[in-house]
Design a protein around this motif. Structure first.
Motif, mmCIF file in Angstrom:
data_model
loop_
_atom_site.group_PDB
_atom_site.id
_atom_site.type_symbol
_atom_site.label_atom_id
_atom_site.label_comp_id
_atom_site.label_asym_id
_atom_site.label_seq_id
_atom_site.Cartn_x
_atom_site.Cartn_y
_atom_site.Cartn_z
ATOM 1 N N ARG A 266 -4.642 6.218 2.555
ATOM 2 C CA ARG A 266 -3.813 4.925 2.216
ATOM 3 C C ARG A 266 -4.361 4.261 1.093
ATOM 4 O O ARG A 266 -5.594 4.048 1.193
ATOM 5 C CB ARG A 266 -3.785 4.256 3.536
ATOM 6 C CG ARG A 266 -3.009 2.932 3.281
ATOM 7 C CD ARG A 266 -3.047 1.724 4.518
ATOM 8 N NE ARG A 266 -2.455 2.374 5.635
ATOM 9 C CZ ARG A 266 -3.100 2.834 6.630
ATOM 10 N NH1 ARG A 266 -4.523 2.607 6.703
ATOM 11 N NH2 ARG A 266 -2.661 3.345 7.857
ATOM 12 N N GLY B 25 -3.401 -6.550 -1.327
ATOM 13 C CA GLY B 25 -3.543 -5.919 0.065
ATOM 14 C C GLY B 25 -5.051 -6.308 0.538
ATOM 15 O O GLY B 25 -4.943 -6.470 1.645
ATOM 16 N N TYR C 206 -6.216 -0.278 8.573
ATOM 17 C CA TYR C 206 -5.078 -1.087 8.918
ATOM 18 C C TYR C 206 -5.014 -1.584 10.698
ATOM 19 O O TYR C 206 -4.779 -2.640 10.618
ATOM 20 C CB TYR C 206 -3.486 -0.293 8.514
ATOM 21 C CG TYR C 206 -2.382 -1.306 9.028
ATOM 22 C CD1 TYR C 206 -1.918 -2.190 8.271
ATOM 23 C CD2 TYR C 206 -1.764 -0.790 9.996
ATOM 24 C CE1 TYR C 206 -0.884 -3.071 8.683
ATOM 25 C CE2 TYR C 206 -0.502 -1.328 10.448
ATOM 26 C CZ TYR C 206 -0.165 -2.445 9.799
ATOM 27 O OH TYR C 206 0.966 -3.137 10.055
ATOM 28 N N TRP D 19 -4.386 0.853 -1.220
ATOM 29 C CA TRP D 19 -3.773 -0.402 -1.242
ATOM 30 C C TRP D 19 -4.120 -1.020 -2.646
ATOM 31 O O TRP D 19 -4.665 -0.765 -3.486
ATOM 32 C CB TRP D 19 -4.891 -1.213 -0.434
ATOM 33 C CG TRP D 19 -5.096 -1.034 1.218
ATOM 34 C CD1 TRP D 19 -5.591 0.158 1.826
ATOM 35 C CD2 TRP D 19 -4.392 -1.424 2.150
ATOM 36 N NE1 TRP D 19 -5.359 0.396 3.273
ATOM 37 C CE2 TRP D 19 -4.646 -0.964 3.421
ATOM 38 C CE3 TRP D 19 -3.692 -2.890 2.320
ATOM 39 C CZ2 TRP D 19 -4.460 -1.282 4.714
ATOM 40 C CZ3 TRP D 19 -3.460 -2.987 3.453
ATOM 41 C CH2 TRP D 19 -3.635 -2.395 4.644
ATOM 42 N N TRP E 233 0.869 -1.079 -0.010
ATOM 43 C CA TRP E 233 -0.016 0.146 0.009
ATOM 44 C C TRP E 233 1.012 1.404 -0.174
ATOM 45 O O TRP E 233 1.947 1.234 0.383
ATOM 46 C CB TRP E 233 -0.937 -0.060 1.279
ATOM 47 C CG TRP E 233 -0.047 -0.022 2.515
ATOM 48 C CD1 TRP E 233 0.467 1.168 3.085
ATOM 49 C CD2 TRP E 233 0.184 -1.155 3.311
ATOM 50 N NE1 TRP E 233 1.011 0.677 4.222
ATOM 51 C CE2 TRP E 233 0.787 -0.775 4.418
ATOM 52 C CE3 TRP E 233 -0.191 -2.567 3.099
ATOM 53 C CZ2 TRP E 233 1.292 -1.649 5.511
ATOM 54 C CZ3 TRP E 233 0.445 -3.471 4.058
ATOM 55 C CH2 TRP E 233 1.137 -3.051 5.024
#
Length: 212
Positions: free
Chosen positions: A168, A174, A196, A170, A159
């Motif tokens: 973020r 992921g 996460y 990904w 990521w």
């Protein structure tokens, strides 16, 4: 070829050639494109004209050949059939090596003017820059394909984190590996909605607090 033709018309040239260097034979210039030949004889004469210019090593600046210099490589009869009285070759240079050359032959000028040379030099520099950019883009695509292959084969999760926007991003792998439900693979950094942090075991979540 339209751009080549436009440059040729501007400088009074009747012939143009684009040659590339063979990566396996760096001393050899291979013809990639040329002005239209009305007959096989014209094509053969153009080939001899290029062979004559190839006697001069590719340098960092323009090569000019007048009628006398052309006679050194072409017999008088062939030279008369070509009608070419002046020849100009400009190198295509990358920062690390030569890529090839562009050449023009004129039957109406005894020599090419400084303005003609500057126009061709600028054209060659821009053309070379485009070739370098094309090569870099191809290398980037190849690297991305190799990376994607490694990710898929090795089941790697990755990521990207933007600490300014607190976002973020990904990869597909992921998202699947962490069991996330994210639209477009985009999550948030920090806070209770940090995907996460939520994907970690509750007893381990405190360990990532220092990074957010």
């Amino acid at each position: 070829s339209d751009l080549f033709e436009a440059i040729a018309v501007e400088i009074g040239a009747s012939l143009f050639f684009y040659q590339r260097i063979d990566s396996h034979q760096p001393e050899q210039l291979n013809l990639v494109a040329a002005s239209h030949h009305a007959s096989e004889e014209e094509a053969a004469i153009s080939h001899r004209l290029l062979a004559t210019s190839s006697q001069y090593p590719l340098a960092n600046d323009i090569l000019l050949l007048d009628t006398m210099q052309l006679r050194a490589g072409l017999d008088a009869e062939t030279l008369e059939r070509t009608g070419i009285s002046s020849f100009m070759r400009a190198p295509l240079m990358a920062p690390d090596r030569p890529l090839g050359a562009v050449s023009f032959g004129s039957s109406v000028r005894w020599t090419f003017s400084d303005a003609d040379q500057e126009l061709v030099r600028t054209f060659a520099d821009q053309f070379a820059a485009a070739l370098v950019r094309q090569r870099l883009e191809a290398q980037l695509r190849e690297s991305e394909q190799l990376y994607r292959g490694a990710v898929i084969t090795g089941r790697l999760a990755s990521w990207e984190t933007n600490m300014v926007t607190r976002e973020r991003i990904w990869t597909k792998e992921g998202v699947e590996m962490f069991g996330l439900d994210l639209p477009n693979g985009r999550g948030v950094v920090g806070g209770e909605n940090d995907e996460y942090r939520r994907a970690l075991h509750p007893e381990d979540r405190h360990k990532v607090a220092e990074f957010h």
